[in-house]
Design a protein around this motif. Structure first.
Motif, PDB file in Angstrom:
ATOM      1  N   THR A 280      48.405  -2.104  28.397  1.00 36.21           N
ATOM      2  CA  THR A 280      48.698  -3.469  28.835  1.00 36.21           C
ATOM      3  C   THR A 280      48.132  -3.686  30.235  1.00 36.21           C
ATOM      4  N   ALA A 281      48.279  -4.911  30.727  1.00 35.08           N
ATOM      5  CA  ALA A 281      47.877  -5.205  32.103  1.00 35.08           C
ATOM      6  C   ALA A 281      48.687  -4.368  33.092  1.00 35.08           C
ATOM      7  N   PHE A 282      49.949  -4.070  32.735  1.00 40.77           N
ATOM      8  CA  PHE A 282      50.808  -3.254  33.593  1.00 40.77           C
ATOM      9  C   PHE A 282      50.268  -1.832  33.714  1.00 40.77           C
ATOM     10  N   THR A 283      49.897  -1.231  32.568  1.00 39.29           N
ATOM     11  CA  THR A 283      49.401   0.149  32.603  1.00 39.29           C
ATOM     12  C   THR A 283      48.065   0.222  33.327  1.00 39.29           C
ATOM     13  N   ASP A 284      47.233  -0.790  33.120  1.00 38.64           N
ATOM     14  CA  ASP A 284      45.939  -0.816  33.830  1.00 38.64           C
ATOM     15  C   ASP A 284      46.164  -0.878  35.336  1.00 38.64           C
TER      16      ASP A 284
ATOM     17  N   ILE B 242      61.608  -0.463  41.676  1.00 40.49           N
ATOM     18  CA  ILE B 242      60.289  -0.731  42.253  1.00 40.49           C
ATOM     19  C   ILE B 242      59.713  -1.959  41.533  1.00 40.49           C
ATOM     20  N   PRO B 243      59.803  -3.148  42.146  1.00 38.49           N
ATOM     21  CA  PRO B 243      59.305  -4.369  41.491  1.00 38.49           C
ATOM     22  C   PRO B 243      57.790  -4.336  41.298  1.00 38.49           C
ATOM     23  N   ASN B 244      57.317  -5.186  40.405  1.00 43.81           N
ATOM     24  CA  ASN B 244      55.879  -5.344  40.221  1.00 43.81           C
ATOM     25  C   ASN B 244      55.246  -5.951  41.467  1.00 43.81           C
ATOM     26  N   GLY B 245      53.942  -5.796  41.574  1.00 43.48           N
ATOM     27  CA  GLY B 245      53.213  -6.360  42.710  1.00 43.48           C
ATOM     28  C   GLY B 245      51.948  -7.056  42.249  1.00 43.48           C
ATOM     29  N   PHE B 246      51.476  -8.011  43.022  1.00 44.39           N
ATOM     30  CA  PHE B 246      50.352  -8.850  42.613  1.00 44.39           C
ATOM     31  C   PHE B 246      49.272  -8.905  43.691  1.00 44.39           C
ATOM     32  N   ASP B 247      48.043  -8.874  43.249  1.00 48.53           N
ATOM     33  CA  ASP B 247      46.892  -8.961  44.145  1.00 48.53           C
ATOM     34  C   ASP B 247      46.692 -10.420  44.540  1.00 48.53           C
ATOM     35  N   THR B 248      47.277 -10.800  45.670  1.00 47.36           N
ATOM     36  CA  THR B 248      47.228 -12.206  46.086  1.00 47.36           C
ATOM     37  C   THR B 248      45.886 -12.594  46.709  1.00 47.36           C
TER      38      THR B 248
ATOM     39  N   GLN C 184      43.254 -14.057  27.392  1.00 48.47           N
ATOM     40  CA  GLN C 184      42.410 -14.560  28.469  1.00 48.47           C
ATOM     41  C   GLN C 184      42.017 -13.440  29.436  1.00 48.47           C
ATOM     42  N   SER C 185      40.809 -13.522  29.956  1.00 49.37           N
ATOM     43  CA  SER C 185      40.375 -12.598  31.003  1.00 49.37           C
ATOM     44  C   SER C 185      41.053 -12.998  32.312  1.00 49.37           C
ATOM     45  N   PRO C 186      41.087 -12.117  33.312  1.00 49.50           N
ATOM     46  CA  PRO C 186      41.685 -12.498  34.598  1.00 49.50           C
ATOM     47  C   PRO C 186      41.093 -13.772  35.187  1.00 49.50           C
ATOM     48  N   SER C 187      39.790 -13.937  35.117  1.00 44.51           N
ATOM     49  CA  SER C 187      39.163 -15.142  35.683  1.00 44.51           C
ATOM     50  C   SER C 187      39.557 -16.384  34.889  1.00 44.51           C
ATOM     51  N   GLU C 188      39.704 -16.250  33.575  1.00 46.35           N
ATOM     52  CA  GLU C 188      40.147 -17.381  32.756  1.00 46.35           C
ATOM     53  C   GLU C 188      41.599 -17.734  33.056  1.00 46.35           C
TER      54      GLU C 188
ATOM     55  N   PRO D 236      58.394 -10.433  34.442  1.00 45.77           N
ATOM     56  CA  PRO D 236      57.209 -11.006  33.804  1.00 45.77           C
ATOM     57  C   PRO D 236      55.997 -11.085  34.728  1.00 45.77           C
ATOM     58  N   ASN D 237      54.941 -10.441  34.304  1.00 49.21           N
ATOM     59  CA  ASN D 237      53.700 -10.381  35.062  1.00 49.21           C
ATOM     60  C   ASN D 237      53.100 -11.770  35.298  1.00 49.21           C
ATOM     61  N   SER D 238      53.001 -12.538  34.215  1.00 47.58           N
ATOM     62  CA  SER D 238      52.321 -13.834  34.292  1.00 47.58           C
ATOM     63  C   SER D 238      53.069 -14.830  35.176  1.00 47.58           C
ATOM     64  N   LEU D 239      54.390 -14.704  35.258  1.00 49.23           N
ATOM     65  CA  LEU D 239      55.160 -15.592  36.134  1.00 49.23           C
ATOM     66  C   LEU D 239      54.747 -15.389  37.589  1.00 49.23           C
ATOM     67  N   GLY D 240      54.652 -14.127  38.021  1.00 49.69           N
ATOM     68  CA  GLY D 240      54.237 -13.840  39.394  1.00 49.69           C
ATOM     69  C   GLY D 240      52.825 -14.315  39.670  1.00 49.69           C
ATOM     70  N   GLU D 241      51.924 -14.104  38.721  1.00 49.75           N
ATOM     71  CA  GLU D 241      50.538 -14.557  38.888  1.00 49.75           C
ATOM     72  C   GLU D 241      50.486 -16.079  39.014  1.00 49.75           C
ATOM     73  N   ALA D 242      51.221 -16.763  38.139  1.00 44.37           N
ATOM     74  CA  ALA D 242      51.213 -18.232  38.149  1.00 44.37           C
ATOM     75  C   ALA D 242      51.753 -18.785  39.463  1.00 44.37           C
ATOM     76  N   MET D 243      52.842 -18.208  39.959  1.00 41.62           N
ATOM     77  CA  MET D 243      53.414 -18.664  41.224  1.00 41.62           C
ATOM     78  C   MET D 243      52.455 -18.416  42.382  1.00 41.62           C
ATOM     79  N   ALA D 244      51.784 -17.263  42.365  1.00 36.44           N
ATOM     80  CA  ALA D 244      50.807 -16.968  43.420  1.00 36.44           C
ATOM     81  C   ALA D 244      49.675 -17.981  43.411  1.00 36.44           C
TER      82      ALA D 244
END
Length: 341
Positions: free
Chosen positions: A10-14, A159-165, A234-238, A259-267
Motif C-alpha cells: 500500500t501507500a503506507f508500506t511504500d 506513532i501517527p502517520n506523517g505527510f510530505d507537505t 490515481q498516481s500521486p500527481s493525479e 486515513p492517509n488521504s484525509l491528511g493529504e487532502a487537508m495539506a
C-alpha cells in the motif's frame, strides 16, 4: 537487516520503506490476503525467514494478522525484536459490517497471538488502543486493542502517520463550490464501501443533485447518482490535482485508523468533513467538521452550517494542522528511533 512483512503493498508500506531504507537495511516480504493461498504463503514465509535469519536483526510487521505470526515466533525463538504497526482492521471487531480481524475465529487467534508476543506495538492512533465507539449504534462500543485483548501486556507507543507537505500542498487553484471528493480503494466490494462511508456519500449525492461528487480509487465501483464521478486508482500527481480542485474532502468512514488521504487532502487545502471515529477527530481538530452519528440528516445539517463559517480560515487552519502535527519528518524520526533502540 530488518525483515518487513505486510499482507498487501500500500501507500503506507511504500512510505515506511522510503523512510527506513536510507537509514537501515530493510527487506520487504509481501504475504497474501487470499484465504486459499494462506497455506502456501505460510510455507513460503517460513523458509524466507529461515533463509534471511543470519542477517536479520529484527522484524517489523505492518498490521497484525496471519502474516505476523511467524515473524513474532521467529523473534521469540531467536531473541530478535519484533514490532507491529497497528493500523486499523487489526484493532477492530465489527461483524455487522464485515470488518475487523476479531470477527473471524482463526484470524482473531493469529492477531491476538501476534500482539501478545511481539516486542512493541506502534499504533497510528490512540483510538486503536482503546475507544468507546458511538458513531454507528448497531456496532459494539468496545473497540481497540485493550478492549478486545483485556490481558494485553505488550508495550504500546503511538506513532501517527506523517505527510510530505513539500509535495502535498495548496496550489491555490480554483475550487468550484460544493465539490466533494473521497478516495478509497476496494470500494466495489459493498462491505468495503460501507466501511469507507460511501453509503452516506450516496445518500448525500441523492439529496443534492446540484452538488458534484468524485469518488476515486476503484474504477469498478458503481453509483446510481448522476452527480457522482468514479475514477480509478490515481498516481500521486493525479491525486494532488484532485485535492486542489475540490472544496471539500469527505472521510465518512464507519471505522478508521489514521486515513492517509484525509491528511493529504487537508495539506492540499480541502476542507474536511469526517466521521467521529478513529483518529479522524484528532486529525481534523475542529468539532464543527465532525459527524458524531451515522445519520444523513445530521450530515446535511453539518454541511448547511458551514455557510455561516469563514471557509478560507477553516481551509488555512486545516492545512496548518497537518504541517504542525503530522509532518513526514516527525513520523520518520519516531519510527527510526524505535527501530534503533
Amino acid at each position: 537487516m530488518i525483515i518487513y512483512t505486510y499482507p498487501v503493498r500500500t501507500a503506507f508500506t511504500d512510505r515506511d520503506l522510503e523512510m527506513i531504507s536510507p537509514q537501515m537495511a530493510i527487506k520487504p516480504l509481501e504475504f497474501t490476503q487470499s484465504p486459499i493461498q494462506l497455506p502456501f504463503y505460510f510455507f513460503l514465509q517460513f523458509f524466507q525467514l529461515l533463509w534471511y535469519l543470519p542477517k536479520t536483526t529484527q522484524y517489523l510487521c505492518f498490521f497484525g494478522g496471519y502474516h505476523s505470526v511467524l515473524p513474532v515466533w521467529f523473534g521469540k525463538v531467536f531473541g530478535k525484536k519484533c514490532i507491529i504497526e497497528a493500523g486499523g482492521t487489526d484493532c477492530i471487531n465489527m461483524p455487522k459490517i464485515g470488518y475487523g480481524n476479531f470477527r473471524k475465529k482463526w484470524l482473531r487467534k493469529a492477531t491476538v497471538y501476534s500482539f501478545k508476543n511481539c516486542s512493541l506495538i506502534i499504533p497510528v492512533a490512540q483510538a486503536l488502543v482503546k475507544q468507546e465507539y458511538k458513531f454507528d449504534q448497531s456496532i459494539s462500543p468496545k473497540q481497540g486493542l485493550l478492549n478486545l485483548i483485556p490481558d494485553l501486556k505488550t508495550p504500546i507507543q503511538i506513532i501517527p502517520n506523517g505527510f510530505d507537505t513539500d509535495f502535498w500542498k495548496n496550489l491555490n487553484l480554483s475550487r468550484p463550490k460544493f465539490t466533494f471528493l473521497s478516495v478509497a480503494t476496494g470500494t466495489s466490494n459493498p462491505a468495503r464501501a460501507r466501511v469507507k462511508g460511501y453509503d452516506l456519500i450516496e445518500d448525500l449525492a441523492k439529496s443534492h443533485p446540484e452538488w458534484s461528487f468524485t469518488l476515486a480509487g476503484d474504477p469498478n465501483y458503481k453509483s446510481i447518482n448522476q452527480n457522482v464521478t468514479i475514477l480509478g486508482k490515481q498516481s500521486p500527481s493525479e491525486l494532488l490535482a484532485l485535492y486542489n480542485s475540490h472544496q471539500f474532502y469527505l472521510q465518512l468512514s464507519t471505522s478508521e485508523g489514521f486515513p492517509n488521504s484525509l491528511g493529504e487532502a487537508m495539506a492540499c487545502g480541502c476542507i474536511p468533513i469526517g466521521s467521529a471515529v478513529g483518529a479522524i477527530p484528532e486529525i481534523i481538530g475542529d468539532p464543527r467538521l465532525l459527524l458524531t452519528q451515522k445519520n444523513i440528516h445530521e450530515l446535511n445539517e453539518l454541511i448547511d452550517s458551514l455557510s455561516n463559517l469563514d471557509l478560507k480560515s477553516l481551509q488555512k487552519n486545516c492545512t496548518l494542522i497537518i504541517h504542525q502535527n503530522y509532518s513526514y519528518a516527525k513520523r520518520k524520526q519516531q519510527l527510526i528511533k524505535v527501530l534503533v533502540e
